[in-house]
Design an enzyme around this catalytic site. Sequence first.
Site, PDB file in Angstrom:
ATOM      1  N   LEU A 120       0.885  -1.155   0.000  1.00  0.00           N
ATOM      2  CA  LEU A 120       0.000   0.000   0.000  1.00  0.00           C
ATOM      3  C   LEU A 120       0.926   1.209   0.000  1.00  0.00           C
ATOM      4  CD1 LEU A 120      -2.727  -0.624   2.753  1.00  0.00           C
ATOM      5  CD2 LEU A 120      -3.156  -0.240   0.326  1.00  0.00           C
ATOM      6  N   ASP A 121       0.591   2.215  -0.803  1.00  0.00           N
ATOM      7  CA  ASP A 121       1.412   3.420  -0.812  1.00  0.00           C
ATOM      8  C   ASP A 121       1.448   4.028   0.583  1.00  0.00           C
ATOM      9  OD1 ASP A 121       1.368   3.171  -3.568  1.00  0.00           O
ATOM     10  OD2 ASP A 121      -0.551   4.245  -3.637  1.00  0.00           O
ATOM     11  N   ALA A 122       2.492   4.808   0.816  1.00  0.00           N
ATOM     12  CA  ALA A 122       2.599   5.491   2.106  1.00  0.00           C
ATOM     13  C   ALA A 122       1.331   6.301   2.388  1.00  0.00           C
ATOM     14  CB  ALA A 122       3.832   6.391   2.116  1.00  0.00           C
TER      15      ALA A 122
END
Lengths: 222, 246
Positions: free
Chosen positions: B110-112
């Site tokens: 998951l992206d930051a």
Amino acid sequence: MSEQRCVVAVDGPSGSGKSTVSRRLAVALGARYLDTGAMYRAVTWAVLRDGIDPADADAVTKVADSVLLSVGTDPEAPHISVDGTPVDGPIRGSEVTAAVSPVAAVPAVRAKLVAQQREIIVAAGRIVVEGRDIGTVVAPDADLKVYLTASEAERGRRRSAETATDLAATVADLARRDKFDSSRKADPLRQADDAVVLDSTDMGIDEVVAYLTTLVDGATRR
Amino acid sequence: MPKVESENAERLQKVLASAGVGSRRACEVLIAAGRVTVDGQRASLGDKVDPETAEIHVDGQRVVTNTKLVYIAMNKPRGVVSTMADERGREALADYVGDVNQRVYHVGRLDADSEGLLLLTNDGTLAHRLMHPSYEVPKTYRAEVAGPVPRAVGRQLLKGVELEDGPAKADAFKLVDAFGRTALIEIVLHEGRKHIVRRMFDEVGHPVSRLIRTAIGPIRLGDLKPGRTRRLTNAEVAALFKSVGG
């Protein structure tokens, strides 16, 4: 699982960490290691040695047909020589880097090197192979196919730290090579439909290697 | 019938009982009834297996008997990067995982900027299948997007939009809530290209301001608080295996 046949294909754009990861993975698996990019670079080196124009496909094909490439697949000390001359250093130089894309785009050159790569893979049995068309062309039946990637900014950061060059120039150069490699007619850089995509932007080398070791174990179970 | 007998081999009913399937007696009944398979072969009473390597199914449901395998669900908070330990010292997953003796890895990322459900495991078989494009486990997201969102937008995403790297389509789309200039959407996708949800909403002109993954296949985020983790139950692990071909 130590002596079982196992082929791992690692593809991805430059700066994705492919080389370091592939070598370390091969060591961890007790496998051989093949850097197919080095083979294209070695042919390019021979083309420049002979004073051939890298854009002259026919002349480049002649060089590829006549040279003898010997490739050492020890992941601790990979090496490559052209007609008996070791070229490990020179093939990383800027002259070869600037000329490798058109050489690697010649279909006859690719056909010849792919055949040699397949022989090396069969002979090794247990091997990690890195390049840009491994999962799609060279070893479509690999046990594990990985498409290693990272954000453009991160790839530029890694490459520029590696070669001590200007970051902006490196990012521009990577973008240029990606575009050329993705759009070339012969075996363009693309992800195999059955490749596992690993985005290493936020991951360290150790973590990527350990992760892939786990995936190899999962993919080769029975 | 498993012929291989390693030195770790134990009686099948004992292995099943310690994995929580039932009492040894009940497990014997299951084996005798032919409801148990080991490495794809029907087991019979008296069989011995190595719990660390055997792949055991009861009624077609995977039973994990290797006690070294860990399966964790985490609610990744916003701002945390998808790596166990970050080389540049940013907040990473290991800071939240706590007392796990085994080295685990996140499956997918998951992206930051995004938050929600992330699975962590050291089971290479499961990780490989969950990441392998041929299985395509559906993932559910809650997206806060710029609103209001007309009905046509949902239809468009269900039909598919053309992105830079090829077409993308939603498997399900639901307007959950709308408040002022924000709409809360639940969207289900089965593919995991980078930033795919954000790019799809950008494409239809409703940029995402907050993105939470609420389910991966049969595993739901539920009421797990941001930054917290929990072990998956045996039933969840079995369901997860089922969603990727057993």
